[in-house]
Enzyme design. Sequence first.
Site, PDB file in Angstrom:
ATOM      1  N   CYS A 108       0.823  -1.208   0.000  1.00 55.27           N
ATOM      2  CA  CYS A 108       0.000   0.000   0.000  1.00 55.27           C
ATOM      3  C   CYS A 108       0.861   1.264   0.000  1.00 55.27           C
ATOM      4  O   CYS A 108       1.102   1.871   1.049  1.00 55.27           O
ATOM      5  CB  CYS A 108      -0.952   0.021   1.181  1.00 55.27           C
ATOM      6  N   CYS A 151      -6.170   2.390  -3.821  1.00 56.87           N
ATOM      7  CA  CYS A 151      -5.553   2.924  -2.612  1.00 56.87           C
ATOM      8  C   CYS A 151      -6.451   4.034  -2.067  1.00 56.87           C
ATOM      9  O   CYS A 151      -6.440   5.147  -2.598  1.00 56.87           O
ATOM     10  CB  CYS A 151      -4.159   3.452  -2.909  1.00 56.87           C
TER      11      CYS A 151
END
Length: 426
Positions: free
Chosen positions: A176, A356
């Site tokens: 991430c 994201c």
Amino acid sequence: MLDHTQSVSPAPTLTVGRQLDTLIIGGGAAGITVAAMLRSKVKGSIAIVDPADTHAYQPGWTLVGAGVFSLEQTVKPEASLIPNGVEWIKKAASAFHPEQNIVELADGTTLGYRYLIVCPGLQLDWGKIEGLKETIGKNGVCSNYRGDLAAYTWECIQSFQGGKMIFTQPPMPIKCPGAPQKIAYLAADHLRRTGKRGAADIAFCTALPSLFGVAPFVPSLKAAMKRHNIEVNLRTTLKSIDGPAKKATFIVTNADDSTTEVVRDFDMIHVTPPQSAPDFLKGSPISNAAGFVDVDQHTMQHVKYRNIFSLGDAASSPNSKTVAALRMQAPVVVKNLVAAMNSNTGTASYDGYGSCPLTTDYGKIVLAEFTYGGKVTPSFPLDPRVPRYSSWLLKTKFLPFLYWSVMLKGIDLDIGHKEKQFADAA
């Protein structure tokens, strides 16, 4: 189709302890999801190899570090998630012998397979930053990249009375890529809400040349940094840390590619550790030069060994390493694996989708969705570059439900995403 059973075995030949039809290395999000999808589609034995007692919803750890979730909300016993009909081998893998269709385990035992799915995730390399192991979890040094440390991040933010806050991001690859800056925004927002923002000097130091790898989202993130009055330092990599002295040393890459060493004082520092493929993958016959499982980026099938597949963070596909990515990879792997079992060529294709949710404030998120080539591919009709409360609800309410109750149950739920271009993109 390549008949992998006819390959020549290297010397010395290993003795197979047990033979399985489908062997999955890794019991994280990728392993559980693909196992749950496979169990109703293929015959024969399926087993997951993973030594972990617990399973974590890692996207929730930023919210643990920000006081929104508790750690308990993000963790469940691994045993409770193993799909019915799938065997759990509670051991660690240590080596791959694809010419013999064998995986070696850390205890010296071996497992044979007809088909192999490799998805052990990424390795956190805490030791690559000098002094970090000795001070992490104390002296104001925190990280949301480990569940048991995320609560300390929140403790540091809550108890902060003034001084210097630093948030770091190492070179890629990392899980991430937006997470290191999310906690910077949330810390600044919490201090604003509690009347302490004026006493804080906040800096974001990233090894990357830009705030985000997908250009259309960069202006929104620059605006968030400016609004929160966070100093941005690009191409700035944490080298070492002295917790008791509260000093961090960075290597800054200059415009001419020369480097300068800079020492910064801190009262709190959130560290994102360097990350890499697991050591047992690096240098193995199934990995590429970087240590990741060498797969075709669309079919997720190994480029050489046609009975091996990979997905998730350990795969070599050049997508953002997020849960959203593996959610889209899992159906592709399953379809192409079933095709291989039937002596057919798989046609399912992964387009590089990743997502994201960039948390810019409590209650606001920029929902970045994209595919290979940095194409913006939102699932919803609204402009994804605008921070929205609806995306906050998606992140805090729907996505955890999607993870635990849909994805890990093997349910293929594709909301759909479509490329969208923006005339004003930077």
